[in-house]
Scaffold this active site. Structure first.
Site, PDB file in Angstrom:
ATOM      1  N   ASN A 151       0.808  -1.225   0.000  1.00 52.98           N
ATOM      2  CA  ASN A 151       0.000   0.000   0.000  1.00 52.98           C
ATOM      3  C   ASN A 151       0.841   1.275   0.000  1.00 52.98           C
ATOM      4  OD1 ASN A 151       0.248  -1.539   2.548  1.00 52.98           O
ATOM      5  ND2 ASN A 151      -0.369   0.389   3.490  1.00 52.98           N
ATOM      6  N   GLN A 179      -4.740  -4.022  -2.159  1.00 57.11           N
ATOM      7  CA  GLN A 179      -4.290  -2.961  -3.079  1.00 57.11           C
ATOM      8  C   GLN A 179      -4.176  -3.457  -4.520  1.00 57.11           C
ATOM      9  OE1 GLN A 179      -4.074   0.188  -2.430  1.00 57.11           O
ATOM     10  NE2 GLN A 179      -4.131   0.165  -0.205  1.00 57.11           N
ATOM     11  N   SER A 199     -10.999  -5.515  -0.039  1.00 61.06           N
ATOM     12  CA  SER A 199     -11.745  -4.459   0.634  1.00 61.06           C
ATOM     13  C   SER A 199     -12.515  -3.641  -0.398  1.00 61.06           C
ATOM     14  CB  SER A 199     -10.763  -3.563   1.381  1.00 61.06           C
ATOM     15  OG  SER A 199     -11.464  -2.546   2.046  1.00 61.06           O
ATOM     16  N   GLY A 200     -13.753  -3.283  -0.059  1.00 59.17           N
ATOM     17  CA  GLY A 200     -14.591  -2.540  -1.006  1.00 59.17           C
ATOM     18  C   GLY A 200     -14.095  -1.131  -1.287  1.00 59.17           C
ATOM     19  N   HIS A 201     -13.587  -0.463  -0.246  1.00 65.27           N
ATOM     20  CA  HIS A 201     -13.333   0.978  -0.418  1.00 65.27           C
ATOM     21  C   HIS A 201     -12.069   1.319  -1.195  1.00 65.27           C
ATOM     22  CE1 HIS A 201     -10.425   1.963   2.998  1.00 65.27           C
ATOM     23  NE2 HIS A 201     -10.817   0.762   3.356  1.00 65.27           N
ATOM     24  N   THR A 236     -26.583 -10.363  10.384  1.00 67.51           N
ATOM     25  CA  THR A 236     -27.402 -10.116   9.192  1.00 67.51           C
ATOM     26  C   THR A 236     -26.539  -9.445   8.133  1.00 67.51           C
ATOM     27  OG1 THR A 236     -29.329  -9.910  10.587  1.00 67.51           O
ATOM     28  CG2 THR A 236     -29.516  -8.999   8.363  1.00 67.51           C
ATOM     29  N   CYS A 324      -3.628   4.614   7.999  1.00 68.24           N
ATOM     30  CA  CYS A 324      -3.823   4.456   9.437  1.00 68.24           C
ATOM     31  C   CYS A 324      -2.661   5.071  10.206  1.00 68.24           C
ATOM     32  CB  CYS A 324      -3.931   2.976   9.789  1.00 68.24           C
ATOM     33  SG  CYS A 324      -4.532   1.995   8.448  1.00 68.24           S
TER      34      CYS A 324
HETATM   35  N1  PLP Z   1      -4.474  -4.398   3.650  1.00 68.04           N
HETATM   36  C1  PLP Z   1      -3.957  -3.413   2.918  1.00 68.04           C
HETATM   37  C2  PLP Z   1      -2.773  -3.680   2.047  1.00 68.04           C
HETATM   38  C3  PLP Z   1      -4.513  -2.133   2.974  1.00 68.04           C
HETATM   39  O1  PLP Z   1      -3.981  -1.143   2.244  1.00 68.04           O
HETATM   40  C4  PLP Z   1      -5.647  -1.918   3.809  1.00 68.04           C
HETATM   41  C5  PLP Z   1      -6.238  -0.557   3.933  1.00 68.04           C
HETATM   42  O2  PLP Z   1      -5.553   0.441   3.842  1.00 68.04           O
HETATM   43  C6  PLP Z   1      -6.150  -2.998   4.536  1.00 68.04           C
HETATM   44  C7  PLP Z   1      -5.542  -4.212   4.436  1.00 68.04           C
HETATM   45  C8  PLP Z   1      -7.329  -2.837   5.459  1.00 68.04           C
HETATM   46  O3  PLP Z   1      -8.515  -2.678   4.739  1.00 68.04           O
HETATM   47  P1  PLP Z   1      -9.867  -2.254   5.500  1.00 68.04           P
HETATM   48  O4  PLP Z   1      -9.822  -0.777   5.604  1.00 68.04           O
HETATM   49  O5  PLP Z   1     -10.972  -2.753   4.629  1.00 68.04           O
HETATM   50  O6  PLP Z   1      -9.840  -2.935   6.814  1.00 68.04           O
END
Ligand code: PLP
Length: 379
Positions: A151, A179, A199-201, A236, A324
């Site tokens: 990432n 990623q 991950s969706g976002h 649910t 994060c």
């Molecule tokens: N793994 C990687 C490589 C990521 O970049 C991220 C989010 O930045 C995650 C896991 C975590 O994803 P989520 O926000 O859906 O928990």
């Protein structure tokens, strides 16, 4: 007119209108619980099935191998917990020093529980060494856990080879593909992946929806007990968000990675413009083998945080590593693992997405160039 230039798509992406529109009826009139027996809920249940089909197709997996979760962090933790439970006599896990915090923190937890964790080292380009991986395998290794794409620096890791090594040694292989998805073709069968997270976002669906792929035949203990998701995740179903991630998968399949080529061209042009327009710049990562949208770049004498905050004044948004981590301004564990001296300068992460235009990139590079000069003059 939207003046913001958003260049932090590895942190999160803007929800696509088409995805949002696919979700909306399931937040409004079609609010039924997919588990209910009346026909009003049947359509909802069918939509969840359709989403599962699309996600499975994207990964070359079976529908029955897809579990919808709340996020990729949950998927990662659930996969690691499950590997441990499946191997009660084994006590050794192999991972890398450059994984996402959701993996690192889970590994720390198991270290405290008495498990031995081998963190594969990284070279100054963020690459791992497969010989070190092979040499690290022990009789009681229960899991190999390596991300598909990083990432922060965008590196792509040799997943096919790692899958081969894991299978040969009958060790479970978990891959965090958060990623990579949508930017790199993923085939869980070819890649010999046992469990995988999405991950969706990061793919233009909303935050708060994830996927865990679990290969058929691997016994699975849920993190949350309940009858949903074929008894593998209680609660649910988050129907609108499941429909959202399903739509995102469908759109990636339809696009067939054509927009990725455009993204890569735009990223490469941006790097040339930065290189030509600004003195003393350093690009980090495996420049020959990385995601098509990611640039990790430092400017001599300047810290990533100061650049990020000054650029914010121009409504330009970049990252400095993991989303994060950005708040606590701790030096990135990925760059530390690469042995990069962060005392004098540290990089920003520019991660492009499908909404970025050439015009935006030109404005960004021009502003960046002015900001770098201004900050250097002040030193
Ligand atoms: N793994 C990687 C490589 C990521 O970049 C991220 C989010 O930045 C995650 C896991 C975590 O994803 P989520 O926000 O859906 O928990």
């Amino acid at each position: 007119m939207n003046l913001k230039i958003y260049l932090d798509n590895n942190a999160t992406t803007k929800c696509d209108e088409e995805i949002l529109n696919a979700m909306l009826p399931y937040l409004k009139e079609n609010f039924g619980n997919p588990s209910s027996l009346y026909s009003f809920s049947k359509e909802v249940k069918d939509k969840v099935t359709e989403a599962r089909k699309n996600v499975a197709k994207l990964l070359n997996a079976k529908e029955s191998e897809i579990i919808f979760t709340s996020c990729a962090s949950e998927s990662n933790m659930s996969a690691i917990m499950n590997a441990v439970k499946n191997n009660p006599t084994k006590k050794h896990i192999i991972t890398t020093k450059v994984e996402h915090a959701s993996i690192m923190e889970t590994m720390k937890y198991f270290e405290i529980q008495g498990y031995e964790i081998t963190y594969l080292s990284s070279d100054n380009k963020g690459r791992i060494d497969l010989t070190e991986l092979k040499n690290s395998i022990k009789k009681d290794t229960l899991l190999i856990c390596v991300m598909m794409a990083n990432n922060e620096i965008g590196n792509l890791y040799p997943i096919n080879e790692i899958g081969e090594i894991a299978r040969e040694n009958q060790i479970l292989f978990h891959c965090d593909a958060v990623q990579a998805v949508g930017k790199v073709k993923i085939d869980v069968q070819d890649m010999k992946i046992d469990t995988l997270s999405l991950s969706g976002h990061k793919i233009y669906a909303p935050k708060g929806i994830g996927v865990l792929y679990v290969k058929k035949g691997i016994s699975f203990t849920p993190l949350i007990f309940g009858h949903q998701e074929n008894n593998r995740r209680g609660g649910t179903e988050n129907v609108p968000y499941i429909i959202g991630i399903g739509k995102a998968a469908e759109m990636i399949i339809k696009d067939d990675y054509k927009s990725v080529e455009k993204l890569e061209m735009l990223r490469n042009q941006m790097e040339v413009k930065i290189q030509n327009g600004i003195e003393d710049v350093y690009f980090y990562g495996d420049l020959k083998n990385r995601l098509p949208n990611t640039t990790n770049v430092a400017f001599k004498g300047l810290k990533g945080e100061e650049l990020l905050f000054v650029l914010e004044n121009y409504e330009i948004y970049v990252g400095i590593g993991s989303a994060c981590n950005s708040k606590n301004a701790e030096p990135s564990h990925v760059l530390k693992a690469m042995g990069i001296d962060l005392s004098n300068s540290s990089p920003i992460r520019i991660s492009l997405g499908k909404y970025n235009t050439e015009e935006e990139i030109d404005k960004f590079v021009a502003t960046l160039s002015r900001v770098v000069k201004m900050l250097r003059r002040r030193k």
